[in-house]
Design a protein around this motif. Structure first.
Motif, PDB file in Angstrom:
ATOM      1  N   GLN A  39       0.916  -1.221  -0.233  1.00 22.28           N
ATOM      2  CA  GLN A  39      -0.156   0.053  -0.161  1.00 22.28           C
ATOM      3  C   GLN A  39       0.877   1.117   0.010  1.00 22.28           C
ATOM      4  O   GLN A  39       0.392   2.359  -0.175  1.00 22.28           O
ATOM      5  N   ASN A  44       0.420   7.577  -0.525  1.00 20.65           N
ATOM      6  CA  ASN A  44      -0.296   6.750   0.404  1.00 20.65           C
ATOM      7  C   ASN A  44       0.691   6.502   1.496  1.00 20.65           C
ATOM      8  O   ASN A  44       1.144   5.363   1.674  1.00 20.65           O
ATOM      9  N   GLY A  76      -1.068  -2.676   5.853  1.00 20.03           N
ATOM     10  CA  GLY A  76      -0.506  -1.742   5.330  1.00 20.03           C
ATOM     11  C   GLY A  76       0.338  -0.973   6.438  1.00 20.03           C
ATOM     12  O   GLY A  76       0.459   0.363   6.759  1.00 20.03           O
TER      13      GLY A  76
END
Lengths: 279, 279
Positions: A39, A44, A76
Protein backbone atom coordinates in the motif's frame (compact mmCIF):
# COMPACT_ATOMS: atom_id res chain seq x y z
CA UNK A 1 21.74 12.05 5.15
CA UNK A 2 22.42 9.66 2.30
CA UNK A 3 21.60 5.95 2.42
CA UNK A 4 22.80 3.13 0.20
CA UNK A 5 20.61 0.19 -0.75
CA UNK A 6 22.42 -3.12 -0.26
CA UNK A 7 19.66 -5.68 -0.84
CA UNK A 8 16.01 -5.96 -1.76
CA UNK A 9 13.54 -8.83 -1.83
CA UNK A 10 9.93 -8.79 -2.87
CA UNK A 11 7.84 -10.43 -0.15
CA UNK A 12 4.05 -10.72 0.24
CA UNK A 13 3.59 -8.12 -2.48
CA UNK A 14 5.75 -5.58 -0.62
CA UNK A 15 9.50 -5.13 -0.29
CA UNK A 16 12.16 -5.99 2.25
CA UNK A 17 15.16 -3.71 1.71
CA UNK A 18 18.45 -3.24 3.56
CA UNK A 19 20.40 0.02 3.62
CA UNK A 20 23.72 1.25 4.99
CA UNK A 21 24.40 4.83 6.05
CA UNK A 22 26.73 6.90 8.17
CA UNK A 23 25.18 7.64 11.53
CA UNK A 24 26.12 11.02 12.94
CA UNK A 25 24.74 10.08 16.33
CA UNK A 26 26.71 6.83 16.57
CA UNK A 27 29.69 8.05 14.52
CA UNK A 28 29.97 4.84 12.52
CA UNK A 29 28.44 3.05 9.54
CA UNK A 30 25.11 1.37 10.30
CA UNK A 31 22.74 -0.98 8.51
CA UNK A 32 18.97 -1.12 8.86
CA UNK A 33 16.15 -2.93 7.09
CA UNK A 34 12.66 -1.78 6.14
CA UNK A 35 9.57 -3.68 5.06
CA UNK A 36 7.36 -1.59 2.83
CA UNK A 37 3.84 -2.98 2.41
CA UNK A 38 2.24 -2.92 -1.04
CA UNK A 39 0.00 0.00 0.00
CA UNK A 40 2.96 2.37 0.57
CA UNK A 41 3.39 5.17 -1.95
CA UNK A 42 4.11 8.89 -1.94
CA UNK A 43 0.37 9.44 -2.22
CA UNK A 44 -0.37 6.96 0.58
CA UNK A 45 2.19 7.20 3.33
CA UNK A 46 1.91 4.32 5.78
CA UNK A 47 2.60 4.15 9.53
CA UNK A 48 5.74 2.49 10.86
CA UNK A 49 6.37 -0.15 13.49
CA UNK A 50 9.91 0.12 14.83
CA UNK A 51 11.31 -3.27 15.86
CA UNK A 52 14.14 -3.47 18.42
CA UNK A 53 16.01 -6.78 18.54
CA UNK A 54 17.70 -8.62 21.38
CA UNK A 55 21.30 -9.31 22.38
CA UNK A 56 23.64 -10.35 19.52
CA UNK A 57 21.08 -9.57 16.81
CA UNK A 58 21.31 -7.37 13.73
CA UNK A 59 18.56 -6.00 11.48
CA UNK A 60 18.22 -9.47 9.95
CA UNK A 61 16.91 -11.72 12.72
CA UNK A 62 13.41 -10.32 12.87
CA UNK A 63 13.08 -9.81 9.13
CA UNK A 64 14.11 -13.40 8.35
CA UNK A 65 12.48 -15.29 11.20
CA UNK A 66 9.43 -13.50 12.64
CA UNK A 67 7.02 -14.19 9.79
CA UNK A 68 5.59 -10.68 10.19
CA UNK A 69 5.14 -9.63 6.58
CA UNK A 70 1.94 -11.45 5.69
CA UNK A 71 -0.10 -9.48 8.23
CA UNK A 72 1.91 -6.26 7.87
CA UNK A 73 1.17 -6.40 4.12
CA UNK A 74 -2.51 -6.98 4.84
CA UNK A 75 -2.71 -4.09 7.31
CA UNK A 76 -0.45 -1.69 5.43
CA UNK A 77 2.20 -1.20 8.11
CA UNK A 78 5.88 -0.56 7.37
CA UNK A 79 8.39 -2.22 9.71
CA UNK A 80 11.87 -0.87 10.44
CA UNK A 81 14.51 -3.04 12.14
CA UNK A 82 17.86 -1.55 13.10
CA UNK A 83 21.10 -3.05 14.39
CA UNK A 84 21.48 -3.52 18.16
CA UNK A 85 24.54 -1.30 18.64
CA UNK A 86 27.14 0.75 16.84
CA UNK A 87 29.52 -1.51 14.90
CA UNK A 88 33.02 -1.66 13.50
CA UNK A 89 36.70 -2.03 14.35
CA UNK A 90 36.82 1.55 15.66
CA UNK A 91 33.93 0.91 18.09
CA UNK A 92 34.59 -0.32 21.65
CA UNK A 93 33.67 -3.91 22.36
CA UNK A 94 33.68 -6.56 25.07
CA UNK A 95 34.29 -10.31 25.02
CA UNK A 96 30.83 -10.93 26.48
CA UNK A 97 27.81 -11.28 24.19
CA UNK A 98 25.89 -9.08 26.63
CA UNK A 99 28.02 -5.91 26.48
CA UNK A 100 29.35 -3.74 23.68
CA UNK A 101 28.69 -4.53 20.05
CA UNK A 102 25.36 -6.32 19.68
CA UNK A 103 24.33 -5.15 23.16
CA UNK A 104 23.64 -1.41 23.01
CA UNK A 105 20.61 -1.62 25.34
CA UNK A 106 19.02 1.39 23.58
CA UNK A 107 20.66 3.92 25.93
CA UNK A 108 23.09 6.84 25.55
CA UNK A 109 26.23 5.68 27.38
CA UNK A 110 27.97 8.26 29.54
CA UNK A 111 31.06 6.28 30.57
CA UNK A 112 34.24 5.76 28.54
CA UNK A 113 34.96 3.89 26.36
CA UNK A 114 31.27 3.40 25.53
CA UNK A 115 30.27 7.05 25.49
CA UNK A 116 32.10 7.67 22.19
CA UNK A 117 29.69 5.62 20.04
CA UNK A 118 26.98 3.97 22.15
CA UNK A 119 24.09 6.42 21.73
CA UNK A 120 21.41 3.99 20.62
CA UNK A 121 18.67 5.92 22.43
CA UNK A 122 19.20 8.97 20.24
CA UNK A 123 19.73 6.84 17.15
CA UNK A 124 16.44 4.97 17.50
CA UNK A 125 14.28 7.86 18.69
CA UNK A 126 15.73 10.71 16.60
CA UNK A 127 18.21 10.06 13.79
CA UNK A 128 16.69 6.88 12.36
CA UNK A 129 13.05 8.07 12.26
CA UNK A 130 14.14 11.30 10.59
CA UNK A 131 16.06 9.32 7.98
CA UNK A 132 13.15 6.91 7.44
CA UNK A 133 10.66 9.74 6.95
CA UNK A 134 13.03 11.46 4.50
CA UNK A 135 13.65 8.48 2.26
CA UNK A 136 10.51 6.32 2.36
CA UNK A 137 6.76 6.74 1.82
CA UNK A 138 5.90 6.60 5.51
CA UNK A 139 4.00 8.94 7.79
CA UNK A 140 5.08 10.23 11.21
CA UNK A 141 2.68 7.81 12.87
CA UNK A 142 4.68 5.13 14.65
CA UNK A 143 4.59 2.38 17.25
CA UNK A 144 7.40 0.38 18.82
CA UNK A 145 8.03 -3.27 19.61
CA UNK A 146 10.93 -5.53 20.45
CA UNK A 147 12.29 -8.74 21.94
CA UNK A 148 14.30 -9.32 25.12
CA UNK A 149 16.85 -6.45 25.24
CA UNK A 150 14.72 -4.94 22.47
CA UNK A 151 11.58 -5.47 24.55
CA UNK A 152 13.31 -3.42 27.25
CA UNK A 153 14.08 -0.86 24.54
CA UNK A 154 10.53 -0.76 23.23
CA UNK A 155 9.07 -0.30 26.72
CA UNK A 156 11.55 2.34 27.86
CA UNK A 157 11.63 4.35 24.63
CA UNK A 158 7.86 4.11 24.35
CA UNK A 159 7.22 5.18 27.94
CA UNK A 160 9.68 8.09 27.66
CA UNK A 161 8.34 9.34 24.30
CA UNK A 162 4.58 9.20 24.62
CA UNK A 163 4.01 11.64 21.75
CA UNK A 164 6.19 9.66 19.34
CA UNK A 165 4.85 6.11 19.74
CA UNK A 166 1.13 5.35 19.74
CA UNK A 167 1.47 1.84 21.16
CA UNK A 168 4.13 -0.40 22.69
CA UNK A 169 4.56 -4.15 22.59
CA UNK A 170 7.25 -6.54 23.72
CA UNK A 171 8.16 -10.20 23.59
CA UNK A 172 10.08 -11.54 26.59
CA UNK A 173 11.36 -8.08 27.62
CA UNK A 174 14.10 -7.42 30.16
CA UNK A 175 11.46 -5.83 32.36
CA UNK A 176 13.42 -4.68 35.39
CA UNK A 177 17.06 -4.30 34.27
CA UNK A 178 18.26 -2.57 37.45
CA UNK A 179 17.48 -5.88 39.21
CA UNK A 180 18.95 -8.48 36.82
CA UNK A 181 22.49 -9.50 35.79
CA UNK A 182 22.18 -8.44 32.12
CA UNK A 183 20.92 -4.99 33.06
CA UNK A 184 23.31 -4.47 35.96
CA UNK A 185 26.34 -5.39 33.83
CA UNK A 186 25.31 -3.14 30.96
CA UNK A 187 24.22 -0.17 33.08
CA UNK A 188 27.39 -0.34 35.18
CA UNK A 189 29.45 -0.18 32.01
CA UNK A 190 27.36 2.44 30.21
CA UNK A 191 26.42 4.69 33.19
CA UNK A 192 28.90 3.82 35.94
CA UNK A 193 27.39 3.98 39.40
CA UNK A 194 24.98 6.79 38.58
CA UNK A 195 21.87 4.94 39.74
CA UNK A 196 19.61 7.82 38.75
CA UNK A 197 20.50 7.12 35.13
CA UNK A 198 19.90 3.39 35.65
CA UNK A 199 16.38 4.06 36.84
CA UNK A 200 15.65 6.24 33.80
CA UNK A 201 16.00 3.09 31.69
CA UNK A 202 14.13 0.53 33.77
CA UNK A 203 10.71 -0.28 32.29
CA UNK A 204 9.16 -1.33 35.59
CA UNK A 205 10.26 1.88 37.30
CA UNK A 206 9.17 4.03 34.36
CA UNK A 207 5.80 2.30 34.19
CA UNK A 208 5.14 2.77 37.90
CA UNK A 209 5.83 6.51 37.50
CA UNK A 210 4.18 7.05 34.15
CA UNK A 211 1.36 9.55 33.73
CA UNK A 212 0.91 8.51 30.10
CA UNK A 213 -1.70 6.20 28.64
CA UNK A 214 0.14 4.48 25.80
CA UNK A 215 -1.34 0.99 25.34
CA UNK A 216 1.06 -1.85 26.11
CA UNK A 217 1.00 -5.56 25.14
CA UNK A 218 3.61 -7.98 26.50
CA UNK A 219 3.97 -11.69 25.63
CA UNK A 220 6.17 -14.01 27.66
CA UNK A 221 6.88 -17.72 27.28
CA UNK A 222 6.70 -19.71 30.51
CA UNK A 223 9.49 -22.08 29.36
CA UNK A 224 11.84 -19.20 28.63
CA UNK A 225 15.17 -20.10 30.30
CA UNK A 226 15.78 -16.40 31.14
CA UNK A 227 12.38 -15.81 32.71
CA UNK A 228 13.25 -15.81 36.41
CA UNK A 229 16.79 -14.46 36.54
CA UNK A 230 16.80 -11.92 33.72
CA UNK A 231 13.34 -10.96 32.45
CA UNK A 232 11.11 -10.52 35.54
CA UNK A 233 7.80 -9.74 33.82
CA UNK A 234 5.93 -9.88 37.12
CA UNK A 235 7.79 -6.73 38.23
CA UNK A 236 6.36 -5.05 35.15
CA UNK A 237 2.89 -6.35 35.88
CA UNK A 238 3.10 -5.07 39.46
CA UNK A 239 4.24 -1.66 38.21
CA UNK A 240 1.25 -1.58 35.85
CA UNK A 241 -1.24 -1.58 38.72
CA UNK A 242 -1.17 2.21 38.87
CA UNK A 243 -0.97 2.72 35.10
CA UNK A 244 -3.79 4.59 33.40
CA UNK A 245 -3.27 3.06 29.98
CA UNK A 246 -4.19 -0.36 28.64
CA UNK A 247 -1.71 -2.97 29.87
CA UNK A 248 -1.78 -6.65 29.08
CA UNK A 249 0.81 -9.29 30.03
CA UNK A 250 0.16 -12.70 28.51
CA UNK A 251 2.00 -15.79 29.74
CA UNK A 252 2.22 -18.71 27.29
CA UNK A 253 2.80 -22.24 28.56
CA UNK A 254 5.58 -24.16 26.83
CA UNK A 255 7.02 -21.31 24.76
CA UNK A 256 10.69 -20.34 25.01
CA UNK A 257 12.85 -17.28 24.18
CA UNK A 258 13.27 -18.00 20.46
CA UNK A 259 11.88 -16.53 17.27
CA UNK A 260 9.56 -19.56 17.10
CA UNK A 261 7.74 -17.92 20.02
CA UNK A 262 7.75 -14.52 18.32
CA UNK A 263 6.47 -16.00 15.05
CA UNK A 264 3.59 -17.67 16.91
CA UNK A 265 2.22 -14.38 18.24
CA UNK A 266 3.52 -11.58 15.99
CA UNK A 267 0.15 -11.43 14.25
CA UNK A 268 -1.50 -10.45 17.54
CA UNK A 269 1.08 -7.68 18.02
CA UNK A 270 0.60 -6.28 14.54
CA UNK A 271 -3.18 -6.22 14.94
CA UNK A 272 -2.77 -4.62 18.40
CA UNK A 273 -0.61 -1.84 16.96
CA UNK A 274 -2.95 -1.41 13.98
CA UNK A 275 -5.73 -0.42 16.39
CA UNK A 276 -3.72 2.68 17.31
CA UNK A 277 -1.69 3.33 14.16
CA UNK A 278 -4.89 3.77 12.17
CA UNK A 279 -6.91 5.38 14.96
CA UNK B 1 17.79 -46.81 14.83
CA UNK B 2 18.21 -44.46 17.77
CA UNK B 3 17.82 -40.72 17.55
CA UNK B 4 18.90 -38.00 19.97
CA UNK B 5 16.89 -34.85 20.57
CA UNK B 6 19.10 -31.74 20.43
CA UNK B 7 16.56 -28.91 20.54
CA UNK B 8 12.86 -28.24 20.82
CA UNK B 9 10.72 -25.13 20.49
CA UNK B 10 7.00 -24.77 20.90
CA UNK B 11 5.59 -22.96 17.86
CA UNK B 12 1.99 -22.28 16.82
CA UNK B 13 0.80 -24.78 19.40
CA UNK B 14 2.97 -27.57 17.94
CA UNK B 15 6.66 -28.40 18.25
CA UNK B 16 9.79 -27.86 16.21
CA UNK B 17 12.40 -30.43 17.24
CA UNK B 18 15.89 -31.25 15.98
CA UNK B 19 17.47 -34.69 16.23
CA UNK B 20 20.82 -36.27 15.44
CA UNK B 21 21.30 -39.92 14.48
CA UNK B 22 23.75 -42.22 12.77
CA UNK B 23 22.74 -42.82 9.17
CA UNK B 24 23.57 -46.30 7.93
CA UNK B 25 22.90 -45.23 4.36
CA UNK B 26 25.21 -42.22 4.51
CA UNK B 27 27.64 -43.73 7.02
CA UNK B 28 27.90 -40.55 9.09
CA UNK B 29 26.06 -38.58 11.77
CA UNK B 30 23.11 -36.57 10.46
CA UNK B 31 20.72 -33.96 11.83
CA UNK B 32 17.11 -33.45 10.83
CA UNK B 33 14.21 -31.34 12.10
CA UNK B 34 10.52 -32.13 12.42
CA UNK B 35 7.51 -29.91 12.96
CA UNK B 36 4.73 -31.74 14.76
CA UNK B 37 1.36 -30.00 14.57
CA UNK B 38 -0.82 -29.85 17.68
CA UNK B 39 -3.13 -32.54 16.24
CA UNK B 40 -0.38 -35.20 16.16
CA UNK B 41 -0.69 -38.02 18.69
CA UNK B 42 -0.36 -41.81 18.77
CA UNK B 43 -4.13 -41.96 18.39
CA UNK B 44 -4.12 -39.43 15.54
CA UNK B 45 -1.16 -39.94 13.26
CA UNK B 46 -0.70 -37.08 10.83
CA UNK B 47 0.64 -37.02 7.27
CA UNK B 48 4.13 -35.69 6.52
CA UNK B 49 5.47 -33.16 4.07
CA UNK B 50 9.15 -33.79 3.36
CA UNK B 51 11.04 -30.58 2.62
CA UNK B 52 14.28 -30.70 0.60
CA UNK B 53 16.47 -27.60 0.84
CA UNK B 54 18.81 -25.96 -1.62
CA UNK B 55 22.58 -25.65 -1.98
CA UNK B 56 24.48 -24.82 1.26
CA UNK B 57 21.42 -25.32 3.47
CA UNK B 58 20.88 -27.52 6.52
CA UNK B 59 17.66 -28.58 8.24
CA UNK B 60 17.41 -25.07 9.73
CA UNK B 61 16.86 -22.73 6.79
CA UNK B 62 13.30 -23.76 6.02
CA UNK B 63 12.28 -24.20 9.64
CA UNK B 64 13.52 -20.73 10.62
CA UNK B 65 12.62 -18.70 7.54
CA UNK B 66 9.71 -20.18 5.58
CA UNK B 67 6.91 -19.22 7.96
CA UNK B 68 5.22 -22.57 7.29
CA UNK B 69 4.05 -23.54 10.76
CA UNK B 70 0.93 -21.39 11.09
CA UNK B 71 -0.81 -23.15 8.22
CA UNK B 72 0.77 -26.57 8.89
CA UNK B 73 -0.62 -26.33 12.45
CA UNK B 74 -4.03 -25.36 11.12
CA UNK B 75 -4.08 -28.23 8.61
CA UNK B 76 -2.46 -30.86 10.84
CA UNK B 77 0.56 -31.64 8.65
CA UNK B 78 3.97 -32.66 10.01
CA UNK B 79 7.01 -31.28 8.18
CA UNK B 80 10.41 -32.98 8.04
CA UNK B 81 13.50 -31.11 6.86
CA UNK B 82 16.79 -32.94 6.47
CA UNK B 83 20.35 -31.79 5.79
CA UNK B 84 21.42 -31.40 2.15
CA UNK B 85 24.27 -33.93 2.19
CA UNK B 86 26.31 -36.21 4.40
CA UNK B 87 28.53 -34.18 6.73
CA UNK B 88 31.72 -34.39 8.72
CA UNK B 89 35.50 -34.41 8.52
CA UNK B 90 35.49 -37.99 7.22
CA UNK B 91 33.14 -37.07 4.34
CA UNK B 92 34.54 -35.94 0.97
CA UNK B 93 34.13 -32.28 0.14
CA UNK B 94 34.89 -29.66 -2.50
CA UNK B 95 35.85 -25.99 -2.31
CA UNK B 96 32.78 -25.02 -4.33
CA UNK B 97 29.47 -24.35 -2.60
CA UNK B 98 27.79 -26.38 -5.35
CA UNK B 99 29.53 -29.74 -4.89
CA UNK B 100 30.13 -32.03 -1.93
CA UNK B 101 28.91 -31.14 1.56
CA UNK B 102 25.76 -29.01 1.34
CA UNK B 103 25.24 -30.11 -2.27
CA UNK B 104 24.18 -33.75 -2.28
CA UNK B 105 21.64 -33.24 -5.09
CA UNK B 106 19.46 -36.06 -3.67
CA UNK B 107 21.23 -38.78 -5.73
CA UNK B 108 23.24 -41.92 -4.97
CA UNK B 109 26.75 -41.09 -6.19
CA UNK B 110 28.57 -43.87 -8.06
CA UNK B 111 31.98 -42.21 -8.51
CA UNK B 112 34.79 -42.00 -5.96
CA UNK B 113 35.30 -40.21 -3.67
CA UNK B 114 31.60 -39.31 -3.47
CA UNK B 115 30.24 -42.86 -3.64
CA UNK B 116 31.39 -43.65 -0.10
CA UNK B 117 28.86 -41.35 1.63
CA UNK B 118 26.74 -39.45 -0.91
CA UNK B 119 23.59 -41.58 -1.03
CA UNK B 120 21.02 -38.88 -0.37
CA UNK B 121 18.45 -40.52 -2.66
CA UNK B 122 18.28 -43.60 -0.45
CA UNK B 123 18.47 -41.53 2.71
CA UNK B 124 15.52 -39.32 1.83
CA UNK B 125 13.31 -41.98 0.22
CA UNK B 126 14.06 -44.95 2.51
CA UNK B 127 16.08 -44.53 5.72
CA UNK B 128 14.67 -41.21 6.90
CA UNK B 129 10.95 -42.00 6.34
CA UNK B 130 11.40 -45.31 8.14
CA UNK B 131 13.01 -43.55 11.07
CA UNK B 132 10.33 -40.83 11.12
CA UNK B 133 7.52 -43.39 11.15
CA UNK B 134 9.23 -45.32 13.95
CA UNK B 135 9.75 -42.41 16.29
CA UNK B 136 6.93 -39.94 15.67
CA UNK B 137 3.11 -39.97 15.55
CA UNK B 138 2.93 -39.75 11.77
CA UNK B 139 1.22 -41.89 9.16
CA UNK B 140 2.75 -43.31 5.97
CA UNK B 141 0.93 -40.68 3.94
CA UNK B 142 3.48 -38.24 2.57
CA UNK B 143 4.12 -35.51 0.02
CA UNK B 144 7.35 -33.83 -1.01
CA UNK B 145 8.49 -30.26 -1.64
CA UNK B 146 11.71 -28.33 -1.93
CA UNK B 147 13.63 -25.29 -3.12
CA UNK B 148 16.21 -24.95 -5.90
CA UNK B 149 18.43 -28.07 -5.61
CA UNK B 150 15.72 -29.32 -3.28
CA UNK B 151 13.06 -28.50 -5.86
CA UNK B 152 15.00 -30.73 -8.25
CA UNK B 153 15.03 -33.33 -5.47
CA UNK B 154 11.30 -33.05 -4.80
CA UNK B 155 10.44 -33.39 -8.48
CA UNK B 156 12.80 -36.28 -9.21
CA UNK B 157 12.11 -38.26 -6.04
CA UNK B 158 8.38 -37.64 -6.41
CA UNK B 159 8.27 -38.65 -10.07
CA UNK B 160 10.34 -41.81 -9.40
CA UNK B 161 8.31 -42.88 -6.34
CA UNK B 162 4.70 -42.37 -7.31
CA UNK B 163 3.38 -44.70 -4.62
CA UNK B 164 5.31 -42.94 -1.84
CA UNK B 165 4.43 -39.29 -2.44
CA UNK B 166 0.87 -38.13 -3.07
CA UNK B 167 1.81 -34.69 -4.37
CA UNK B 168 4.90 -32.75 -5.39
CA UNK B 169 5.70 -29.06 -5.18
CA UNK B 170 8.78 -26.98 -5.78
CA UNK B 171 10.02 -23.42 -5.46
CA UNK B 172 12.57 -22.32 -8.07
CA UNK B 173 13.65 -25.89 -8.89
CA UNK B 174 16.71 -26.84 -10.93
CA UNK B 175 14.34 -28.18 -13.56
CA UNK B 176 16.66 -29.54 -16.22
CA UNK B 177 19.99 -30.28 -14.47
CA UNK B 178 21.54 -32.14 -17.42
CA UNK B 179 21.42 -28.79 -19.25
CA UNK B 180 22.70 -26.33 -16.61
CA UNK B 181 26.10 -25.67 -14.96
CA UNK B 182 25.06 -26.68 -11.42
CA UNK B 183 23.64 -29.98 -12.61
CA UNK B 184 26.43 -30.77 -15.06
CA UNK B 185 29.11 -30.15 -12.42
CA UNK B 186 27.36 -32.27 -9.79
CA UNK B 187 26.36 -35.11 -12.11
CA UNK B 188 29.87 -35.29 -13.62
CA UNK B 189 31.31 -35.63 -10.13
CA UNK B 190 28.68 -38.02 -8.75
CA UNK B 191 28.05 -40.18 -11.88
CA UNK B 192 31.04 -39.57 -14.15
CA UNK B 193 30.15 -39.60 -17.83
CA UNK B 194 27.35 -42.15 -17.47
CA UNK B 195 24.70 -40.00 -19.15
CA UNK B 196 22.02 -42.62 -18.59
CA UNK B 197 22.32 -41.99 -14.85
CA UNK B 198 22.23 -38.24 -15.43
CA UNK B 199 18.91 -38.56 -17.22
CA UNK B 200 17.44 -40.60 -14.38
CA UNK B 201 17.75 -37.51 -12.19
CA UNK B 202 16.54 -34.79 -14.56
CA UNK B 203 13.01 -33.63 -13.69
CA UNK B 204 12.18 -32.44 -17.19
CA UNK B 205 13.22 -35.76 -18.73
CA UNK B 206 11.43 -37.76 -16.04
CA UNK B 207 8.27 -35.69 -16.43
CA UNK B 208 8.23 -36.11 -20.22
CA UNK B 209 8.45 -39.90 -19.76
CA UNK B 210 6.19 -40.24 -16.75
CA UNK B 211 3.11 -42.42 -16.85
CA UNK B 212 2.14 -41.34 -13.34
CA UNK B 213 -0.45 -38.76 -12.34
CA UNK B 214 1.04 -37.22 -9.19
CA UNK B 215 -0.15 -33.58 -8.95
CA UNK B 216 2.65 -31.00 -9.27
CA UNK B 217 2.81 -27.31 -8.30
CA UNK B 218 5.85 -25.18 -9.15
CA UNK B 219 6.42 -21.53 -8.18
CA UNK B 220 9.17 -19.47 -9.77
CA UNK B 221 10.18 -15.84 -9.24
CA UNK B 222 10.78 -13.88 -12.42
CA UNK B 223 13.54 -11.80 -10.80
CA UNK B 224 15.43 -14.90 -9.69
CA UNK B 225 19.07 -14.36 -10.74
CA UNK B 226 19.44 -18.09 -11.50
CA UNK B 227 16.32 -18.35 -13.64
CA UNK B 228 17.80 -18.46 -17.13
CA UNK B 229 21.15 -20.17 -16.67
CA UNK B 230 20.42 -22.69 -13.92
CA UNK B 231 16.71 -23.27 -13.26
CA UNK B 232 15.04 -23.51 -16.71
CA UNK B 233 11.41 -23.92 -15.59
CA UNK B 234 10.18 -23.62 -19.17
CA UNK B 235 11.86 -26.95 -19.97
CA UNK B 236 9.75 -28.46 -17.22
CA UNK B 237 6.61 -26.81 -18.53
CA UNK B 238 7.30 -28.13 -22.04
CA UNK B 239 7.85 -31.62 -20.63
CA UNK B 240 4.50 -31.38 -18.84
CA UNK B 241 2.56 -31.13 -22.08
CA UNK B 242 2.27 -34.90 -22.29
CA UNK B 243 1.75 -35.40 -18.53
CA UNK B 244 -1.51 -36.96 -17.37
CA UNK B 245 -1.42 -35.47 -13.89
CA UNK B 246 -2.19 -31.97 -12.69
CA UNK B 247 0.71 -29.63 -13.44
CA UNK B 248 0.88 -25.96 -12.65
CA UNK B 249 3.85 -23.62 -13.11
CA UNK B 250 3.29 -20.14 -11.68
CA UNK B 251 5.63 -17.27 -12.53
CA UNK B 252 5.72 -14.39 -10.06
CA UNK B 253 6.87 -10.94 -11.18
CA UNK B 254 9.50 -9.31 -8.96
CA UNK B 255 10.26 -12.27 -6.71
CA UNK B 256 13.80 -13.62 -6.33
CA UNK B 257 15.45 -16.88 -5.18
CA UNK B 258 15.28 -16.18 -1.43
CA UNK B 259 13.22 -17.47 1.47
CA UNK B 260 11.24 -14.22 1.27
CA UNK B 261 9.79 -15.68 -1.94
CA UNK B 262 9.14 -19.05 -0.30
CA UNK B 263 7.48 -17.41 2.71
CA UNK B 264 5.16 -15.47 0.40
CA UNK B 265 3.71 -18.61 -1.20
CA UNK B 266 4.30 -21.51 1.23
CA UNK B 267 0.68 -21.30 2.35
CA UNK B 268 -0.46 -22.13 -1.19
CA UNK B 269 1.86 -25.16 -1.23
CA UNK B 270 0.63 -26.46 2.09
CA UNK B 271 -3.01 -26.15 1.03
CA UNK B 272 -2.16 -27.79 -2.32
CA UNK B 273 -0.58 -30.77 -0.55
CA UNK B 274 -3.44 -30.95 1.96
CA UNK B 275 -5.84 -31.67 -0.91
CA UNK B 276 -4.03 -34.96 -1.48
CA UNK B 277 -2.66 -35.79 1.97
CA UNK B 278 -6.20 -35.88 3.36
CA UNK B 279 -7.84 -37.31 0.24
Amino acid sequence: MTIENVSQNKVFGGWHKQYTHHSNVLNCAMRFAIFLPPQASDANKVPVLYWLSGLTCTDENFMQKAGAFRVAAELGIAIVAMDTSPRGDAVANDDGYDLGQGAGFYVNATQAPWSEHFHMYDYVTKELPSLIQTHFPVSEVASISGHSMGGHGALTLGLKNTQQYRSISAFSPISNPTQCPWGQKAFTAYFGNNVTRWKEHDASILLSQSTGETPILVDQGESDPFLIEQLKPLALEAAAESYSGRFELRLHAGYDHSYYFIASFIEDHLRFHAEYLFD
